[in-house]
Write an enzyme that holds these catalytic residues in place. Structure first.
Site, PDB file in Angstrom:
ATOM      1  CB  CYS A  36      71.108  84.858  56.178  1.00 19.36           C
ATOM      2  SG  CYS A  36      70.556  83.269  56.828  1.00 19.36           S
ATOM      3  CB  CYS A  39      71.203  85.700  60.394  1.00 17.44           C
ATOM      4  SG  CYS A  39      72.704  84.885  59.806  1.00 17.44           S
ATOM      5  CG  HIS A  92      75.182  82.730  57.865  1.00 18.73           C
ATOM      6  ND1 HIS A  92      73.911  82.779  57.354  1.00 18.73           N
ATOM      7  CD2 HIS A  92      76.026  82.678  56.805  1.00 18.73           C
ATOM      8  CE1 HIS A  92      73.979  82.775  56.029  1.00 18.73           C
ATOM      9  NE2 HIS A  92      75.253  82.702  55.670  1.00 18.73           N
ATOM     10  CG  ASN A 133      66.712  68.757  51.658  1.00 22.65           C
ATOM     11  OD1 ASN A 133      66.433  67.581  51.841  1.00 22.65           O
ATOM     12  ND2 ASN A 133      65.783  69.669  51.384  1.00 22.65           N
ATOM     13  CG  HIS A 144      71.632  80.152  59.064  1.00 24.27           C
ATOM     14  ND1 HIS A 144      71.953  81.390  59.547  1.00 24.27           N
ATOM     15  CD2 HIS A 144      71.443  79.373  60.156  1.00 24.27           C
ATOM     16  CE1 HIS A 144      71.955  81.366  60.870  1.00 24.27           C
ATOM     17  NE2 HIS A 144      71.640  80.144  61.261  1.00 24.27           N
ATOM     18  CG  HIS A 146      67.857  75.190  56.841  1.00 26.08           C
ATOM     19  ND1 HIS A 146      68.875  75.648  56.030  1.00 26.08           N
ATOM     20  CD2 HIS A 146      66.926  74.656  56.007  1.00 26.08           C
ATOM     21  CE1 HIS A 146      68.576  75.412  54.766  1.00 26.08           C
ATOM     22  NE2 HIS A 146      67.398  74.802  54.720  1.00 26.08           N
ATOM     23  CD  GLN A 148      62.823  72.454  54.454  1.00 27.13           C
ATOM     24  OE1 GLN A 148      61.635  72.682  54.223  1.00 27.13           O
ATOM     25  NE2 GLN A 148      63.728  72.445  53.498  1.00 27.13           N
TER      26      GLN A 148
HETATM   27  N1  UDP Z   1      62.445  79.850  53.536  1.00 27.10           N
HETATM   28  C1  UDP Z   1      61.754  80.471  54.564  1.00 27.10           C
HETATM   29  N2  UDP Z   1      61.870  81.823  54.738  1.00 27.10           N
HETATM   30  C2  UDP Z   1      62.664  82.594  53.936  1.00 27.10           C
HETATM   31  C3  UDP Z   1      63.376  81.950  52.911  1.00 27.10           C
HETATM   32  C4  UDP Z   1      63.239  80.578  52.727  1.00 27.10           C
HETATM   33  O1  UDP Z   1      61.032  79.809  55.290  1.00 27.10           O
HETATM   34  O2  UDP Z   1      62.745  83.801  54.144  1.00 27.10           O
HETATM   35  C5  UDP Z   1      62.314  78.402  53.369  1.00 27.10           C
HETATM   36  C6  UDP Z   1      62.145  77.956  51.934  1.00 27.10           C
HETATM   37  O3  UDP Z   1      60.784  77.911  51.595  1.00 27.10           O
HETATM   38  C7  UDP Z   1      62.753  76.568  51.911  1.00 27.10           C
HETATM   39  C8  UDP Z   1      63.671  76.559  53.113  1.00 27.10           C
HETATM   40  O4  UDP Z   1      63.499  77.798  53.773  1.00 27.10           O
HETATM   41  O5  UDP Z   1      61.763  75.568  52.058  1.00 27.10           O
HETATM   42  C9  UDP Z   1      65.102  76.357  52.719  1.00 27.10           C
HETATM   43  O6  UDP Z   1      65.265  75.001  52.644  1.00 27.10           O
HETATM   44  P1  UDP Z   1      66.244  74.194  51.720  1.00 27.10           P
HETATM   45  O7  UDP Z   1      67.041  75.106  50.900  1.00 27.10           O
HETATM   46  O8  UDP Z   1      66.944  73.243  52.609  1.00 27.10           O
HETATM   47  O9  UDP Z   1      65.366  73.259  50.824  1.00 27.10           O
HETATM   48  P2  UDP Z   1      64.095  73.549  49.944  1.00 27.10           P
HETATM   49  O10 UDP Z   1      62.953  73.455  50.856  1.00 27.10           O
HETATM   50  O11 UDP Z   1      64.322  74.885  49.320  1.00 27.10           O
HETATM   51  O12 UDP Z   1      64.144  72.434  48.944  1.00 27.10           O
HETATM   52 ZN    ZN Z   2      72.240  83.097  58.428  1.00 30.06          ZN
END
Ligand code: UDP
Ligand code: ZN
Ligand code: ZN
Ligand code: FE
Length: 322
Positions: A36, A39, A92, A133, A144, A146, A148
């Site tokens: 992950c 983490c 996590h 989300n 995990h 989070h 944004q």
């Molecule tokens: N992400 C990141 N680093 C990683 C893997 C994923 O920054 O190593 C970001 C990815 O671009 C995504 C977010 O983590 O925007 C995960 O967010 P989520 O699944 O909530 O929504 P998404 O943005 O994918 O719609």
């Molecule tokens: Zn994690």
């Protein structure tokens, strides 16, 4: 178009709004099985934190974007801005932000607040949107806990509409539209689901999503940075309680999206009033509400059931939260 992946803003001249195009996005991992990235102990995370904000590796906005493509008719702009991931806890396995203690949610809010301060000093930063989300149904790629942060060079369309309508109301009545909504909701009482000394949470009279909950500060403030310590704590409490109610409502935790609506980072918006909007996506039957033909095609929502009835259900679910 050269070798670098396209990342640019494209203008929709028919609706008059930006689309954030980013070819980098398709490279992001989908439910990575082994490691992950959020983490503690990873290359980007390190250790010794409660809440951590890192740059999104697959951004739609960058501090140093390439030149946008040019077109003889269509308009484009540089995707200049920031995309951050707010890692809300080192743990996590937690299901939701509502599983964190209030004091910890306060730390999350204060971390986002720090980004508002930082972004206010960045030259092209116009708006900061904090959003979350939750649930596979809304396409969450990493479980995990989070949220944004997007720092955008334009005001998001929905906020722009709110700014415009609240300015009209302010000019014609001398009052804040949101303070008036708050007064109407508190007075009707039937759609209020939670209140404390500084915040009120309700499913608005005009809710679009089945369990759409708005959390308003009682005080007329525009930005996250204007909240007092007490108000941040009251906000954390309101958020935790409402989202705990979402979990208790049905057999499965409710998928949701939330977004903080605040004023743009620069300029004066005395007619605006910060609030959080949460879109809970299960209908009262526990089945997913889809944005379908009327919603996506027409732009207007259909509401099965009534906000009053759903508020009653949510209040009952909330009463089982500590
Ligand atoms: N992400 C990141 N680093 C990683 C893997 C994923 O920054 O190593 C970001 C990815 O671009 C995504 C977010 O983590 O925007 C995960 O967010 P989520 O699944 O909530 O929504 P998404 O943005 O994918 O719609
Ligand atoms: Zn994690
Ligand atoms: Zn107000
Ligand atoms: Fe809003």
């Amino acid at each position: 178009m050269g070798g670098r992946p396209v990342i640019e803003l494209r203008w929709d001249p028919t609706l008059g709004e930006w689309v954030l195009v980013s070819a980098i996005r398709e490279e992001r991992p989908w439910h990575p099985r082994h490691a992950c990235p959020f983490c503690p102990g990873g290359g980007e995370t390190g250790r010794g934190w409660d809440v951590l904000i890192i740059e999104n590796r697959y951004p739609v906005l960058k501090p140093d974007p390439p030149e946008p493509s040019t077109h003889n008719f269509y308009g484009t702009q540089k995707s200049i801005g920031r995309c951050y991931v707010v890692i809300e806890t080192p743990e996590h396995g937690l299901d939701d932000i509502s599983d964190l203690p209030v004091e910890h949610i306060v730390k999350v809010v204060n971390a986002v607040r720090g980004k508002v301060v930082e972004a206010s000093k960045q030259a092209r930063a116009t708006y900061l949107l904090w959003f979350r989300n939750k649930g596979e149904e809304v396409g969450v790629s990493l479980t995990h806990p989070h949220s944004q942060v997007y720092v955008t060079p334009f005001i998001p369309s929905k906020v722009l509409r709110e700014l415009s309508n609240s300015l009209k109301y302010w000019r014609s009545t001398g009052r804040c539209l949101f303070c008036t909504i708050l007064r109407a909701e508190v007075s009707d009482d039937v759609r209020v689901v939670f209140r404390n000394s500084s915040w009120v949470a309700f499913i608005p009279f005009y809710a679009h999503w089945p369990f759409e909950v708005h959390i308003y500060p009682r005080r007329h403030v525009q930005l996250l940075t204007q909240l007092s310590r007490g108000e941040v704590k009251g906000f954390a409490e309101a958020l935790k309680t409402v989202l705990c109610g979402f979990k208790n409502l049905f057999r499965r935790p409710m998928p949701y999206v939330f977004a903080l609506h605040q004023a743009p980072l620069r300029g004066s918006y005395p007619h605006y009033h910060l609030h959080l909007e949460i879109y809970g996506m299960f209908r009262s039957t526990g089945l997913l509400k889809y944005a379908g033909g009327m919603e996506l095609g027409g732009g207007n929502f259909t509401y099965d059931s009534t906000p009053e009835a759903n508020a009653e259900l949510l209040r009952r679910a909330l009463s089982r939260c500590a």
